[in-house]
Scaffold this motif. Structure first.
Motif, PDB file in Angstrom:
ATOM      1  N   ILE A  58       0.870  -1.178   0.000  1.00  0.00           N
ATOM      2  CA  ILE A  58       0.000   0.000   0.000  1.00  0.00           C
ATOM      3  C   ILE A  58       0.905   1.225   0.000  1.00  0.00           C
ATOM      4  O   ILE A  58       1.642   1.456   0.951  1.00  0.00           O
ATOM      5  CB  ILE A  58      -0.948  -0.006   1.210  1.00  0.00           C
ATOM      6  N   PHE A  59       0.860   1.981  -1.076  1.00  0.00           N
ATOM      7  CA  PHE A  59       1.766   3.101  -1.279  1.00  0.00           C
ATOM      8  C   PHE A  59       1.204   4.393  -0.691  1.00  0.00           C
ATOM      9  O   PHE A  59       0.000   4.570  -0.576  1.00  0.00           O
ATOM     10  CB  PHE A  59       2.045   3.287  -2.775  1.00  0.00           C
ATOM     11  N   GLY A  60       2.122   5.272  -0.335  1.00  0.00           N
ATOM     12  CA  GLY A  60       1.744   6.563   0.211  1.00  0.00           C
ATOM     13  C   GLY A  60       2.969   7.427   0.404  1.00  0.00           C
ATOM     14  O   GLY A  60       4.084   7.052   0.027  1.00  0.00           O
ATOM     15  N   LYS A  61       2.765   8.559   1.006  1.00  0.00           N
ATOM     16  CA  LYS A  61       3.847   9.504   1.267  1.00  0.00           C
ATOM     17  C   LYS A  61       4.602   9.069   2.529  1.00  0.00           C
ATOM     18  O   LYS A  61       3.992   8.685   3.530  1.00  0.00           O
ATOM     19  CB  LYS A  61       3.236  10.901   1.463  1.00  0.00           C
ATOM     20  N   LYS A  62       5.930   9.117   2.470  1.00  0.00           N
ATOM     21  CA  LYS A  62       6.737   8.747   3.627  1.00  0.00           C
ATOM     22  C   LYS A  62       6.304   9.582   4.835  1.00  0.00           C
ATOM     23  O   LYS A  62       6.092  10.782   4.723  1.00  0.00           O
ATOM     24  CB  LYS A  62       8.218   8.965   3.334  1.00  0.00           C
ATOM     25  N   GLY A  63       6.140   8.919   5.961  1.00  0.00           N
ATOM     26  CA  GLY A  63       5.713   9.602   7.176  1.00  0.00           C
ATOM     27  C   GLY A  63       4.209   9.574   7.407  1.00  0.00           C
ATOM     28  O   GLY A  63       3.743  10.014   8.457  1.00  0.00           O
ATOM     29  N   THR A  64       3.443   9.022   6.444  1.00  0.00           N
ATOM     30  CA  THR A  64       1.996   8.904   6.627  1.00  0.00           C
ATOM     31  C   THR A  64       1.718   7.938   7.773  1.00  0.00           C
ATOM     32  O   THR A  64       2.402   6.927   7.931  1.00  0.00           O
ATOM     33  CB  THR A  64       1.331   8.393   5.325  1.00  0.00           C
ATOM     34  N   THR A  65       0.711   8.229   8.553  1.00  0.00           N
ATOM     35  CA  THR A  65       0.353   7.382   9.688  1.00  0.00           C
ATOM     36  C   THR A  65      -0.025   5.979   9.219  1.00  0.00           C
ATOM     37  O   THR A  65      -0.802   5.812   8.286  1.00  0.00           O
ATOM     38  CB  THR A  65      -0.822   8.003  10.467  1.00  0.00           C
ATOM     39  N   THR A  66       0.542   4.980   9.907  1.00  0.00           N
ATOM     40  CA  THR A  66       0.182   3.584   9.674  1.00  0.00           C
ATOM     41  C   THR A  66      -0.728   3.153  10.808  1.00  0.00           C
ATOM     42  O   THR A  66      -0.424   3.371  11.984  1.00  0.00           O
ATOM     43  CB  THR A  66       1.436   2.683   9.649  1.00  0.00           C
ATOM     44  N   LEU A  67      -1.859   2.575  10.434  1.00  0.00           N
ATOM     45  CA  LEU A  67      -2.871   2.154  11.398  1.00  0.00           C
ATOM     46  C   LEU A  67      -2.856   0.642  11.553  1.00  0.00           C
ATOM     47  O   LEU A  67      -2.514  -0.078  10.621  1.00  0.00           O
ATOM     48  CB  LEU A  67      -4.259   2.586  10.908  1.00  0.00           C
ATOM     49  N   SER A  68      -3.263   0.168  12.713  1.00  0.00           N
ATOM     50  CA  SER A  68      -3.487  -1.260  12.868  1.00  0.00           C
ATOM     51  C   SER A  68      -4.801  -1.554  12.160  1.00  0.00           C
ATOM     52  O   SER A  68      -5.821  -0.930  12.454  1.00  0.00           O
ATOM     53  CB  SER A  68      -3.586  -1.637  14.342  1.00  0.00           C
ATOM     54  N   SER A  69      -4.779  -2.470  11.206  1.00  0.00           N
ATOM     55  CA  SER A  69      -5.998  -2.745  10.450  1.00  0.00           C
ATOM     56  C   SER A  69      -7.042  -3.455  11.299  1.00  0.00           C
ATOM     57  O   SER A  69      -8.206  -3.502  10.948  1.00  0.00           O
ATOM     58  CB  SER A  69      -5.680  -3.569   9.211  1.00  0.00           C
ATOM     59  N   SER A  70      -6.599  -4.006  12.422  1.00  0.00           N
ATOM     60  CA  SER A  70      -7.499  -4.723  13.323  1.00  0.00           C
ATOM     61  C   SER A  70      -6.998  -4.558  14.750  1.00  0.00           C
ATOM     62  O   SER A  70      -5.793  -4.521  14.983  1.00  0.00           O
ATOM     63  CB  SER A  70      -7.509  -6.207  12.935  1.00  0.00           C
ATOM     64  N   LYS A  71      -7.902  -4.471  15.687  1.00  0.00           N
ATOM     65  CA  LYS A  71      -7.466  -4.426  17.084  1.00  0.00           C
ATOM     66  C   LYS A  71      -6.855  -5.778  17.435  1.00  0.00           C
ATOM     67  O   LYS A  71      -7.255  -6.806  16.905  1.00  0.00           O
ATOM     68  CB  LYS A  71      -8.639  -4.133  17.996  1.00  0.00           C
ATOM     69  N   GLY A  72      -5.867  -5.757  18.318  1.00  0.00           N
ATOM     70  CA  GLY A  72      -5.251  -7.017  18.703  1.00  0.00           C
ATOM     71  C   GLY A  72      -4.032  -6.815  19.575  1.00  0.00           C
ATOM     72  O   GLY A  72      -3.697  -5.694  19.965  1.00  0.00           O
ATOM     73  N   LEU A  73      -3.350  -7.910  19.839  1.00  0.00           N
ATOM     74  CA  LEU A  73      -2.165  -7.925  20.681  1.00  0.00           C
ATOM     75  C   LEU A  73      -0.914  -7.824  19.808  1.00  0.00           C
ATOM     76  O   LEU A  73      -0.738  -8.625  18.890  1.00  0.00           O
ATOM     77  CB  LEU A  73      -2.123  -9.227  21.491  1.00  0.00           C
ATOM     78  N   VAL A  74      -0.067  -6.847  20.095  1.00  0.00           N
ATOM     79  CA  VAL A  74       1.194  -6.710  19.354  1.00  0.00           C
ATOM     80  C   VAL A  74       2.100  -7.856  19.803  1.00  0.00           C
ATOM     81  O   VAL A  74       2.478  -7.934  20.977  1.00  0.00           O
ATOM     82  CB  VAL A  74       1.856  -5.343  19.631  1.00  0.00           C
ATOM     83  N   ILE A  75       2.422  -8.760  18.875  1.00  0.00           N
ATOM     84  CA  ILE A  75       3.243  -9.918  19.229  1.00  0.00           C
ATOM     85  C   ILE A  75       4.689  -9.770  18.778  1.00  0.00           C
ATOM     86  O   ILE A  75       5.547 -10.540  19.194  1.00  0.00           O
ATOM     87  CB  ILE A  75       2.640 -11.236  18.693  1.00  0.00           C
TER      88      ILE A  75
END
Length: 167
Positions: A58-75
């Motif tokens: 998924i392309f975008g401008k460097k520094g664009t916010t990255t979201l968690s696509s789903s709630k969950g536990l960061v493993i």
């Protein structure tokens, strides 16, 4: 024997709870639309040393916010050779959401991923290329009917096509 039965019942309950939690997926790059990735790159080959592309970029401008696509536990949070700065989140349905090539991440292993997990970048083997997030969805529970006779087709039972989740 009672202890073993209790453990089995507990594991079954945890498994079932994980399966019934709704999986409300969002596109993991703030402001992105389906026009920001190639719809045909999932399982595309040839794709470098990994042979097939097991996600979408998924392309975008460097520094664009990255979201968690789903709630969950960061493993997992860290750096890997090809993926650069990566985050892996265990979400509903026992699926791992994998984000690679991030400029940086703002979550830590063991925390709950709510929305923002970092910023889009070009780390790992994406250095010098257009900034993007490589996004994959890996199912811990195999889905046998997804396997094919394609190259590495047996692995398809563990990977879901993110594009199909967003349309």
């Amino acid at each position: 024997m009672k202890k073993l039965r209790f453990i089995l019942i507990l594991l079954t309950a945890v498994f079932l709870i994980g399966m019934i939690i709704p999986d409300d997926i969002v596109i993991p790059v703030e402001g992105a639309t389906p026009n920001d990735w190639n719809h045909n790159t999932f399982w595309y080959e040839p794709w470098g040393s990994s042979v097939v592309h097991k996600g979408i970029d998924i392309f975008g401008k460097k520094g664009t916010t990255t979201l968690s696509s789903s709630k969950g536990l960061v493993i997992y949070t860290g750096t890997v050779r090809k993926g650069g700065n990566v985050v892996a989140v265990l979400g509903p349905k026992w699926r791992i959401h994998y984000y690679a090539h991030m400029d940086s991440y703002s979550v830590t292993t063991g925390t709950v991923a709510g929305s923002v997990i970092g910023v889009l970048g070009d780390s790992g083997n994406a250095q010098g290329k257009q900034p993007h997030i490589h996004y994959s969805i890996l199912s811990i529970i195999p889905i046998p009917w997804l396997a094919t006779t394609q190259t590495q087709g047996w692995k398809r039972m563990f990977f879901l096509n993110p594009h199909e989740m967003f349309i």
